[in-house]
Design a protein around this motif. Structure first.
Motif, PDB file in Angstrom:
ATOM      1  N   GLU A  79       0.855  -1.338   0.046  1.00  0.00           N
ATOM      2  CA  GLU A  79       0.388   0.281  -0.003  1.00  0.00           C
ATOM      3  C   GLU A  79       1.026   1.252   0.095  1.00  0.00           C
ATOM      4  O   GLU A  79       1.758   1.194   0.292  1.00  0.00           O
ATOM      5  CB  GLU A  79      -0.863   0.453   1.358  1.00  0.00           C
ATOM      6  CG  GLU A  79      -1.970   0.809   0.931  1.00  0.00           C
ATOM      7  CD  GLU A  79      -2.996  -0.077   0.292  1.00  0.00           C
ATOM      8  OE1 GLU A  79      -4.289   0.675   0.137  1.00  0.00           O
ATOM      9  OE2 GLU A  79      -2.904  -0.923  -0.833  1.00  0.00           O
ATOM     10  N   ALA A  80       0.210   2.429  -0.717  1.00  0.00           N
ATOM     11  CA  ALA A  80       1.071   3.622  -0.460  1.00  0.00           C
ATOM     12  C   ALA A  80       0.067   4.572  -1.531  1.00  0.00           C
ATOM     13  O   ALA A  80      -0.663   4.546  -1.729  1.00  0.00           O
ATOM     14  CB  ALA A  80       2.303   3.300  -1.803  1.00  0.00           C
ATOM     15  N   PRO A  81      -0.010   5.767  -1.690  1.00  0.00           N
ATOM     16  CA  PRO A  81       0.180   6.764  -2.140  1.00  0.00           C
ATOM     17  C   PRO A  81      -0.323   6.251  -3.435  1.00  0.00           C
ATOM     18  O   PRO A  81       0.535   5.980  -4.504  1.00  0.00           O
ATOM     19  CB  PRO A  81       0.466   7.964  -1.927  1.00  0.00           C
ATOM     20  CG  PRO A  81       1.403   7.461  -0.805  1.00  0.00           C
ATOM     21  CD  PRO A  81       1.708   6.612  -0.192  1.00  0.00           C
ATOM     22  N   PHE A  82      -1.535   6.521  -4.381  1.00  0.00           N
ATOM     23  CA  PHE A  82      -2.230   6.319  -5.159  1.00  0.00           C
ATOM     24  C   PHE A  82      -1.386   6.696  -6.873  1.00  0.00           C
ATOM     25  O   PHE A  82      -0.709   6.286  -7.662  1.00  0.00           O
ATOM     26  CB  PHE A  82      -3.369   7.048  -5.861  1.00  0.00           C
ATOM     27  CG  PHE A  82      -4.115   6.114  -6.773  1.00  0.00           C
ATOM     28  CD1 PHE A  82      -3.868   4.015  -6.961  1.00  0.00           C
ATOM     29  CD2 PHE A  82      -4.765   6.315  -7.724  1.00  0.00           C
ATOM     30  CE1 PHE A  82      -4.755   4.169  -7.382  1.00  0.00           C
ATOM     31  CE2 PHE A  82      -5.298   5.442  -8.273  1.00  0.00           C
ATOM     32  CZ  PHE A  82      -5.836   4.412  -8.876  1.00  0.00           C
ATOM     33  N   ASP A  83      -0.596   7.923  -6.342  1.00  0.00           N
ATOM     34  CA  ASP A  83       0.438   7.879  -7.560  1.00  0.00           C
ATOM     35  C   ASP A  83       1.520   7.343  -7.647  1.00  0.00           C
ATOM     36  O   ASP A  83       2.169   7.309  -8.610  1.00  0.00           O
ATOM     37  CB  ASP A  83       0.319   9.807  -7.480  1.00  0.00           C
ATOM     38  CG  ASP A  83      -0.509  10.862  -7.723  1.00  0.00           C
ATOM     39  OD1 ASP A  83      -1.392  10.265  -8.111  1.00  0.00           O
ATOM     40  OD2 ASP A  83      -0.776  12.395  -7.216  1.00  0.00           O
ATOM     41  N   GLU A  84       1.702   7.220  -6.325  1.00  0.00           N
ATOM     42  CA  GLU A  84       3.024   5.861  -6.769  1.00  0.00           C
ATOM     43  C   GLU A  84       2.490   4.905  -7.086  1.00  0.00           C
ATOM     44  O   GLU A  84       3.725   4.678  -7.787  1.00  0.00           O
ATOM     45  CB  GLU A  84       3.724   6.475  -5.219  1.00  0.00           C
ATOM     46  CG  GLU A  84       4.321   7.648  -4.378  1.00  0.00           C
ATOM     47  CD  GLU A  84       4.799   7.282  -2.715  1.00  0.00           C
ATOM     48  OE1 GLU A  84       5.071   6.332  -2.862  1.00  0.00           O
ATOM     49  OE2 GLU A  84       4.671   8.474  -2.189  1.00  0.00           O
ATOM     50  N   THR A 262      -5.300   1.526   4.490  1.00  0.00           N
ATOM     51  CA  THR A 262      -5.001   2.539   3.339  1.00  0.00           C
ATOM     52  C   THR A 262      -5.452   4.446   3.731  1.00  0.00           C
ATOM     53  O   THR A 262      -4.756   4.811   3.081  1.00  0.00           O
ATOM     54  CB  THR A 262      -6.190   2.428   2.199  1.00  0.00           C
ATOM     55  OG1 THR A 262      -6.310   0.858   2.139  1.00  0.00           O
ATOM     56  CG2 THR A 262      -6.926   3.176   1.241  1.00  0.00           C
ATOM     57  N   LEU A 263      -5.986   4.758   5.024  1.00  0.00           N
ATOM     58  CA  LEU A 263      -6.096   5.972   5.217  1.00  0.00           C
ATOM     59  C   LEU A 263      -4.854   6.581   5.487  1.00  0.00           C
ATOM     60  O   LEU A 263      -4.533   8.133   4.923  1.00  0.00           O
ATOM     61  CB  LEU A 263      -7.174   5.471   6.693  1.00  0.00           C
ATOM     62  CG  LEU A 263      -8.566   5.369   6.465  1.00  0.00           C
ATOM     63  CD1 LEU A 263      -8.412   5.052   8.263  1.00  0.00           C
ATOM     64  CD2 LEU A 263      -8.947   6.725   5.995  1.00  0.00           C
ATOM     65  N   PRO A 264      -3.714   6.246   5.827  1.00  0.00           N
ATOM     66  CA  PRO A 264      -2.501   6.617   5.747  1.00  0.00           C
ATOM     67  C   PRO A 264      -1.953   7.179   4.107  1.00  0.00           C
ATOM     68  O   PRO A 264      -1.060   8.559   4.147  1.00  0.00           O
ATOM     69  CB  PRO A 264      -1.475   5.945   6.398  1.00  0.00           C
ATOM     70  CG  PRO A 264      -2.512   5.157   6.889  1.00  0.00           C
ATOM     71  CD  PRO A 264      -3.763   4.908   6.964  1.00  0.00           C
ATOM     72  N   HIS A 265      -2.567   6.885   3.497  1.00  0.00           N
ATOM     73  CA  HIS A 265      -1.962   6.886   1.953  1.00  0.00           C
ATOM     74  C   HIS A 265      -2.585   7.731   0.927  1.00  0.00           C
ATOM     75  O   HIS A 265      -3.011   8.399   0.101  1.00  0.00           O
ATOM     76  CB  HIS A 265      -1.712   6.103   1.640  1.00  0.00           C
ATOM     77  CG  HIS A 265      -0.854   4.608   1.759  1.00  0.00           C
ATOM     78  ND1 HIS A 265       0.888   4.973   2.432  1.00  0.00           N
ATOM     79  CD2 HIS A 265      -1.050   3.879   3.077  1.00  0.00           C
ATOM     80  CE1 HIS A 265       0.936   3.960   2.911  1.00  0.00           C
ATOM     81  NE2 HIS A 265       0.129   3.352   3.023  1.00  0.00           N
ATOM     82  N   LEU A 266      -4.101   8.592   1.302  1.00  0.00           N
ATOM     83  CA  LEU A 266      -5.096   8.952   0.883  1.00  0.00           C
ATOM     84  C   LEU A 266      -4.752  10.942   1.603  1.00  0.00           C
ATOM     85  O   LEU A 266      -4.294  11.257   2.366  1.00  0.00           O
ATOM     86  CB  LEU A 266      -6.470   9.491   2.219  1.00  0.00           C
ATOM     87  CG  LEU A 266      -6.934   7.383   1.673  1.00  0.00           C
ATOM     88  CD1 LEU A 266      -8.152   7.483   1.869  1.00  0.00           C
ATOM     89  CD2 LEU A 266      -7.291   6.897  -0.147  1.00  0.00           C
ATOM     90  N   PRO A 267      -5.300  11.253   0.313  1.00  0.00           N
ATOM     91  CA  PRO A 267      -5.183  12.940   0.161  1.00  0.00           C
ATOM     92  C   PRO A 267      -5.347  13.701   1.522  1.00  0.00           C
ATOM     93  O   PRO A 267      -6.609  12.824   2.343  1.00  0.00           O
ATOM     94  CB  PRO A 267      -5.682  13.206  -0.933  1.00  0.00           C
ATOM     95  CG  PRO A 267      -5.643  12.390  -1.467  1.00  0.00           C
ATOM     96  CD  PRO A 267      -6.072  10.351  -0.760  1.00  0.00           C
TER      97      PRO A 267
END
Length: 268
Positions: A79-84, A262-267
């Motif tokens: 899991e990571a920020p979606f852009d990454e 997932t929450l830590p990786h959301l905007p």
């Protein structure tokens, strides 16, 4: 196994799985091309190193020249920020497939993930042709990886195998792994089968050991690739509690499927 696999490229070869696959294939290839953005050293006369990024089309085309197949293992593994995830997993896979098309590579083996269906409940026996149910943004990126492979197979005639990798570990380290473990031996077995099986257009199969508690169907791997895994996490079961909350129900992804994953990786 005395078959010569020809010239094989491994992307992401510096990672844990890359190192295992490299070691497992080395004696059965004419040449092993090691592609990674991290420094890698050739350990034998039949190894060649290409340093580069999987989003660098020119670098990939140079590495892929004359290759019979590509094993694409590079990308973000969790899991990571979606852009990454888009950049590393989706765009990276697109660039790999496009480089393969341009250089005439016959077959591409993609490192998919069991997390494309991690949202299904643990009591559900999942077949590879069921609808995706990703357990997070990482799982979504791997759904896109499979879709790209399917498109390149249908539209351009590449032979593509997407392996839905289980929990790749030397041995299980948590309760969930009693169902999801992929041993190093079975990992190499699945990759070798994906490289050598005949009559493939596109196949998505679960790459997981023959765990008694697994919740993914292995029929496609046997029918499409001719490989039957040999290891079973059951031998490690005494090291884990029988009453672990994981077995009480919930998603196959376990903690990966929780909002907290997932929450830590959301905007913000």
């Amino acid at each position: 196994m005395d078959v010569n696999l020809g010239r094989i490229v491994i992307t992401g070869v510096a990672g844990r799985m890359g190192a295992t696959v490299r070691e497992g294939l080395r004696e059965n290839v004419g040449e092993l091309v090691l592609f990674d953005r991290e420094p890698v050293t050739a350990d034998s006369d039949n190894e060649t190193v290409h340093e580069g990024d999987i989003n660098d089309l020119d670098a990939l085309q140079k590495a892929f020249q004359g290759a019979d197949a590509v094993v694409h293992l590079a990308g973000r593994p969790d899991e990571a920020p979606f852009d990454e995830l888009l950049d590393a997993n989706v765009k990276g896979t697109f660039t790999v497939l496009e480089a393969a098309r341009r250089t005439g590579v016959r077959r591409v083996v993609l490192a998919g993930s069991n997390r494309v269906t991690g949202g299904y409940p643990i009591h559900h026996h999942v077949f590879p042709d069921e609808p995706p149910r990703p357990d997070g943004l990482y799982g979504v990126s791997k759904v896109a990886v499979e879709a790209l492979g399917q498109m390149y197979a249908d539209k351009f005639g590449l032979e593509v195998v997407a392996l839905r990798i289980g929990s790749f570990e030397t041995e299980p380290t948590e309760t969930r792994h009693l169902a999801t473990w992929l041993s190093p031996r079975d990992c190499v077995g699945f990759v070798r089968a994906a490289l050598t099986t005949d009559n493939v257009t596109f196949a998505a199969v679960y790459a997981v050991s023959a765990n008694a508690r697994r919740f993914w169907d292995l029929t496609a791997g046997e029918n499409e690739l001719g490989y039957r895994p040999v290891d079973d996490a059951a031998g490690f079961a005494p090291g884990f509690p029988d009453d672990d909350p994981f077995w009480h129900g919930g998603p196959q992804g376990g903690a990966f499927a929780s909002p907290e994953s997932t929450l830590p990786h959301l905007p913000e």
